[in-house]
Every structure is written in structure tokens, then in C-alpha cells.
Design an enzyme around this catalytic site. Structure first.
Site, PDB file in Angstrom:
ATOM      1  N   TYR A 149      -1.811   4.699   8.399  1.00  0.00           N
ATOM      2  CA  TYR A 149      -1.997   5.451   7.156  1.00  0.00           C
ATOM      3  C   TYR A 149      -2.716   4.549   6.161  1.00  0.00           C
ATOM      4  O   TYR A 149      -2.306   3.400   5.943  1.00  0.00           O
ATOM      5  CB  TYR A 149      -0.640   5.874   6.586  1.00  0.00           C
ATOM      6  CG  TYR A 149      -0.694   6.622   5.276  1.00  0.00           C
ATOM      7  CD1 TYR A 149      -0.203   6.039   4.100  1.00  0.00           C
ATOM      8  CD2 TYR A 149      -1.202   7.908   5.203  1.00  0.00           C
ATOM      9  CE1 TYR A 149      -0.230   6.731   2.896  1.00  0.00           C
ATOM     10  CE2 TYR A 149      -1.231   8.610   3.997  1.00  0.00           C
ATOM     11  CZ  TYR A 149      -0.747   8.005   2.852  1.00  0.00           C
ATOM     12  OH  TYR A 149      -0.776   8.694   1.648  1.00  0.00           O
ATOM     13  N   ASP A 244      -5.813  -3.428   6.504  1.00  0.00           N
ATOM     14  CA  ASP A 244      -5.132  -2.738   5.406  1.00  0.00           C
ATOM     15  C   ASP A 244      -3.757  -3.397   5.258  1.00  0.00           C
ATOM     16  O   ASP A 244      -2.820  -3.088   5.999  1.00  0.00           O
ATOM     17  CB  ASP A 244      -5.001  -1.246   5.714  1.00  0.00           C
ATOM     18  CG  ASP A 244      -4.254  -0.526   4.608  1.00  0.00           C
ATOM     19  OD1 ASP A 244      -4.160   0.720   4.686  1.00  0.00           O
ATOM     20  OD2 ASP A 244      -3.740  -1.197   3.691  1.00  0.00           O
ATOM     21  N   LYS A 272       1.209  -2.442  -3.564  1.00  0.00           N
ATOM     22  CA  LYS A 272       2.670  -2.610  -3.536  1.00  0.00           C
ATOM     23  C   LYS A 272       3.121  -3.954  -4.139  1.00  0.00           C
ATOM     24  O   LYS A 272       3.216  -4.107  -5.353  1.00  0.00           O
ATOM     25  CB  LYS A 272       3.181  -2.435  -2.112  1.00  0.00           C
ATOM     26  CG  LYS A 272       2.929  -1.005  -1.555  1.00  0.00           C
ATOM     27  CD  LYS A 272       3.407  -0.872  -0.136  1.00  0.00           C
ATOM     28  CE  LYS A 272       2.936   0.426   0.488  1.00  0.00           C
ATOM     29  NZ  LYS A 272       3.769   1.584   0.161  1.00  0.00           N
TER      30      LYS A 272
HETATM   31  P1  KE4 Z   1      -0.628   4.249  -2.149  1.00  0.00           P
HETATM   32  O1  KE4 Z   1      -1.817   5.095  -2.536  1.00  0.00           O
HETATM   33  O2  KE4 Z   1       0.570   5.100  -1.762  1.00  0.00           O
HETATM   34  O3  KE4 Z   1      -0.289   3.178  -3.197  1.00  0.00           O
HETATM   35  O4  KE4 Z   1      -1.008   3.389  -0.851  1.00  0.00           O
HETATM   36  C1  KE4 Z   1      -1.478   4.056   0.293  1.00  0.00           C
HETATM   37  C2  KE4 Z   1      -1.245   3.165   1.501  1.00  0.00           C
HETATM   38  C3  KE4 Z   1      -2.309   2.527   2.077  1.00  0.00           C
HETATM   39  N1  KE4 Z   1      -2.141   1.701   3.152  1.00  0.00           N
HETATM   40  C4  KE4 Z   1      -0.910   1.476   3.669  1.00  0.00           C
HETATM   41  C5  KE4 Z   1      -0.769   0.562   4.843  1.00  0.00           C
HETATM   42  C6  KE4 Z   1       0.226   2.103   3.106  1.00  0.00           C
HETATM   43  O5  KE4 Z   1       1.455   1.870   3.637  1.00  0.00           O
HETATM   44  C7  KE4 Z   1       0.066   2.968   2.003  1.00  0.00           C
HETATM   45  C8  KE4 Z   1       1.238   3.705   1.372  1.00  0.00           C
HETATM   46  N2  KE4 Z   1       2.467   3.610   2.048  1.00  0.00           N
HETATM   47  C9  KE4 Z   1       3.382   4.727   1.907  1.00  0.00           C
HETATM   48  C10 KE4 Z   1       4.673   4.340   2.614  1.00  0.00           C
HETATM   49  N3  KE4 Z   1       4.551   4.439   4.016  1.00  0.00           N
HETATM   50  C11 KE4 Z   1       3.618   5.126   0.486  1.00  0.00           C
HETATM   51  C12 KE4 Z   1       4.807   6.015   0.265  1.00  0.00           C
HETATM   52  C13 KE4 Z   1       4.439   7.383  -0.177  1.00  0.00           C
HETATM   53  O6  KE4 Z   1       3.394   7.897   0.289  1.00  0.00           O
HETATM   54  O7  KE4 Z   1       5.201   7.939  -0.989  1.00  0.00           O
END
Ligand code: KE4
Length: 433
Positions: A149, A244, A272
């Protein structure tokens, strides 16, 4: 605490109203508990390893706001640093020295990063890095892996992990075929599949982007040689390698997964932890590539709140806490003890389980192992995981509300917290066996 002893009446009332105001009652889908059943717990406050809900129940938290709370929630030193910065305002929309400070810390820590650009989320970082991959190589196609993701930008919503996998969504409506036709996918840990994609698309692939340790399809580690193989394949094909590290950055080690595994990508995305609980994302890498980013170069990317002093402050203080001696040894020991205890407890209840941990990240699947890719992850018993999740909540332990998410520990999780968690797992496994 006996089953169903949890009083969640205020959570239910508040969430009921939320569902009338916001789609699914949440600001992000995975929070809605759709795949684990039951109703979400409405948080009132967090501190250290704990979260309290609006009914006064306390939980040992293994989500940690999905990664940022690696020093423990609301760390006193982060809070006081924020209070000091707050006196000067919240957002400038102009350069401030705090950006230099955090940028230097990131550059000093992450081997691939010679220059960095701050944004406000991991999604923004991944969107921008894809544009940069294409701008630098002049090529349109990108390879991603099933179950990984990279945020919710259109071009990445192809066989994505996290909430997309959790909700079992087909790739999202509203994403034109034309947008995803340049997104190629391969199974994680499958170098042959990547080789074939390069052979089928000569001189057309800008690069390969991946989670160097997968935290959005549960928890999947790279097999020996996988990351090294991708490094060679991308070099051979004039393509870029992009890690990533939004989730793994400053969590797998202070220098991220790239430092831990000794494989240096061309570009890295982060988020994060570097925001310490405030909205920060970042992308960075080789100076010659980053020189393409406006206004230094022609590749456009912008953001009103990017680099704001509050978020920079939280990130700076968090990284200062993390770079102290012994941090990652402590995180590794805590998490290993937790994971080993979980596997032991499940085995004693006769349940099939496979799992692993690296530093302050862990995950397990309720199925026979090993799990090397998303297809195998989908073989896990998600219904039983839902029953486990609800049982653990009753016992005061807050796990990610999805079988396709990783778990996170922090510097605040004590020996006693781990012992209490393992006791809860032992009782819950017995209940769901
Ligand atoms: P954000 O846009 O949510 O800050 O980051 C996206 C993203 C990009 N790359 C990786 C490897 C990530 O894990 C994420 C976001 N992680 C999720 C948790 N698995 C965010 C939680 C959510 O979507 O509420």
C-alpha cells in the site's frame, strides 16, 4: 475481565452520530472495524502505551496511531517542545529553520537520502515520488507489489494492501483505467515475475516501488536476496528502485529497512514517525534526482502546510529520542518477546499460526506458514481473527482492527504490559480455538 464486561455505551452513541456525519463514521476506512466486527472504540486520550476510550476503559495499544507513536503516545518531551513552538504560531507558509533541522536529521540517518522534500502525508510522498520517477527517467510505467500500500493516489490503487485489502475492495471505482494502465504488479518476493515485466516492457518502466518490509498485508518480510535482486534488476534496466519507508522508516532501524538490510534505493518515501504524531510525509534520495523537484527543477509538487513548524518540532524531538543509545535493541527485545509469546500461546491452544517481527514491527496470520506474499496472506482465517480481536478488546488490548495490518510496539511498552498482553492472548486463543 470476563467477556462482554466492556462498557462501550458512550463509544456506541458517539459512533452512531459519527455515521450520520461522515461516511462510515470515520476519517479513514480501516478504523471502522468493518472486517473484525463490533463497533469501533472511540478514543478519549492516549499516553505512553495506553489508550483510554470515552467510557473510561484502558487498552494496551499496538496500533500507535498506525506507526507515529514509537516513543509512546504523547511523550512529555514532544509535548513540551510543541508547547514552546506553539507560542510562535502554528503555520508560516514560509521557510523556517526547523525544516533545515529535520531535513538534516533525515539526511544524516537515511542512507539513500541526500536531499529531502517535506509533505503532509505518506500518500502525498508516494504520489510525488512516482511523478519524480517518471520525470527523471522519461518512462511512464511503474512496478508495485500485490498487497503493498502506497497511499490512496489513483495510480497505486491496484491490488493494494491496508484498508483496500481489509475491506476486500476490488480496485476502487473512480479510478480511470487510463490511470492504472501504467501500473504493473508482481507477487512480493517473486524476482522472476519482475524480470518478466522488465522483459515485456523494455525501456518503459520508470522504476519499482515497494515496502521493503510489508506492513499493509499483515507482516511479510523480504526473503534473502529479494531486495538485492531488485537493486540489480533496476540498475540493469535503467530503472529506479524506490523504498516506501512510510511505515518502516525509523522503525526497522534508525536508518530504516535500507540500513538494516544494506540495500540502498535511489529514492525513499517517509511519514508517520518523522512527524511524531503530527502530519508529515517526505520523499528524498539522490541529489541529482531531487534536483528535478520545483522550484530547483521542472517537476511540480507543492503543499500549503508542508514543513510547518509544529510538525517539524514533533518530528525533530521524536528522532532525538530515537537516536539515543540502545533504542532499537530495546524495541527488538520487547517485540521479539511479544511475538514469541503469541506463537507459543496459539500453539498451546492448538491453533495454526505463523508470524514474525523485526525491531518494533510484528505480525501473525492464523494459518500454517510461511506467508511470503499477499495470495498466501489471504489464506489466513480472517473470521477467527475478528473473534480474536473482539476478545482481546474485552481484555484491554487494542490490536489493529484488520488481519492485513502490522502491529507496532513502542519504547513505552513495559515488561508488565507485554506480560499482560500475553495473558490476554492465552485466554483469547483458548476462547476462539
Ligand atoms: P498516509 O497517507 O496514510 O499518511 O500514508 C500512506 C501510506 C503509504 N505507504 C505506506 C507503506 C503506508 O503504510 C501508508 C499508510 N499506512 C496505513 C496503515 N497501514 C495508514 C492507516 C490508514 O489508512 O488509516
Amino acid at each position: 475481565m470476563t467477556a462482554n464486561a466492556l462498557n462501550t455505551s458512550r463509544s456506541q452513541a458517539i459512533f452512531g452520530t459519527a455515521q450520520e456525519l461522515m461516511p462510515g463514521g470515520v476519517s479513514s476506512p480501516v478504523r471502522a472495524f468493518r472486517s473484525v466486527g463490533g463497533q469501533p472504540i472511540v478514543f478519549d486520550r492516549v499516553k505512553g502505551p495506553y489508550a483510554w476510550d470515552v467510557d473510561g476503559n484502558r487498552f494496551i495499544d499496538y496500533v500507535g496511531s498506525w506507526g507515529p507513536a514509537i516513543c509512546g503516545h504523547a511523550h512529555p518531551e514532544v509535548i513540551s517542545a510543541l508547547q514552546e513552538t506553539l507560542e510562535k504560531g502554528t503555520s508560516f507558509g514560509a521557510p523556517c529553520e526547523l525544516e533545515n533541522h529535520l531535513a538534516q536529521m533525515v539526511i544524516d540517518a537515511v542512507p539513500s537520502v541526500e536531499m529531502v522534500r517535506f509533505v503532509n502525508s505518506g500518500t502525498e510522498a508516494c504520489m510525488a515520488v512516482l511523478r519524480l520517477m517518471r520525470a527523471f527517467t522519461g518512462r511512464d510505467k511503474v512496478i508495485k507489489f500485490e498487497g503493498c500500500y502506497h497511499g490512496h493516489a489513483d495510480m497505486f490503487l491496484v491490488k493494494a494492501g491496508s484498508g483496500v485489502a481489509t475491506l476486500g475492495l476490488p480496485d476502487s471505482p473512480g479510478v480511470p483505467r487510463s490511470t492504472t494502465s501504467n501500473t504493473l504488479t508482481a507477487p512480493y518476493n517473486d524476482l522472476e515475475a519482475v524480470k518478466e515485466l522488465f522483459a515485456e516492457n523494455p525501456d518503459a518502466i520508470s522504476g519499482v516501488i515497494l515496502e521493503p518490509v510489508v506492513g499493509n498485508a499483515g507482516f511479510i518480510t523480504p526473503e534473502p536476496g529479494f531486495l538485492e535482486g531488485l537493486r540489480e534488476l533496476t540498475k540493469e534496466n535503467g530503472a529506479l528502485l524506490v523504498f516506501d519507508e512510510v511505515m518502516t522508516g525509523f522503525r526497522i532501524s534508525y536508518g530504516g529497512a535500507q540500513e538494516r538490510f544494506g540495500v540502498i534505493p535511489d529514492l525513499t518515501t517517509m511519514g508517520k514517525v518523522i512527524g511524531g504524531g503530527l502530519p508529515v510525509g517526505a520523499y528524498g534520495g539522490r541529489a541529482e534526482i531531487m534536483a528535478m523537484v520545483a522550484p530547483a527543477g521542472p517537476m511540480y509538487q507543492a503543499g500549503t502546510l508542508s514543513g510547518n513548524p509544529l510538525a517539524m518540532t514533533a518530528g525533530i524531538k521524536t528522532l532525538e529520542l530515537l537516536r539515543q543509545e540502545g533504542t532499537y535493541e530495546r524495541l527488538e527485545a520487547t517485540t521479539q518477546r511479544l511475538l514469541k509469546g503469541i506463537l507459543k500461546a496459539a500453539n498451546e491452544s492448538g491453533l495454526s499460526i505463523t508470524g514474525s517481527s523485526i525491531s518494533a514491527m510484528f505480525g501473525f496470520y492464523l494459518c500454517e506458514g510461511p506467508v511470503r506474499n499477499f495470495e498466501e496472506a489471504k489464506g489466513a482465517d480472517t473470521d477467527r481473527f475478528g473473534r480474536l480481536h473482539r476478545s482481546m478488546l474485552e481484555k484491554g488490548v487494542y490490536l489493529a482492527p484488520s488481519a492485513f495490518e502490522a502491529g507496532f510496539t513502542s519504547l513505552a511498552h513495559s515488561e508488565a504490559d507485554i506480560d499482560a498482553t500475553l495473558q490476554a492472548f492465552k485466554e483469547s486463543f483458548a476462547e476462539i480455538a
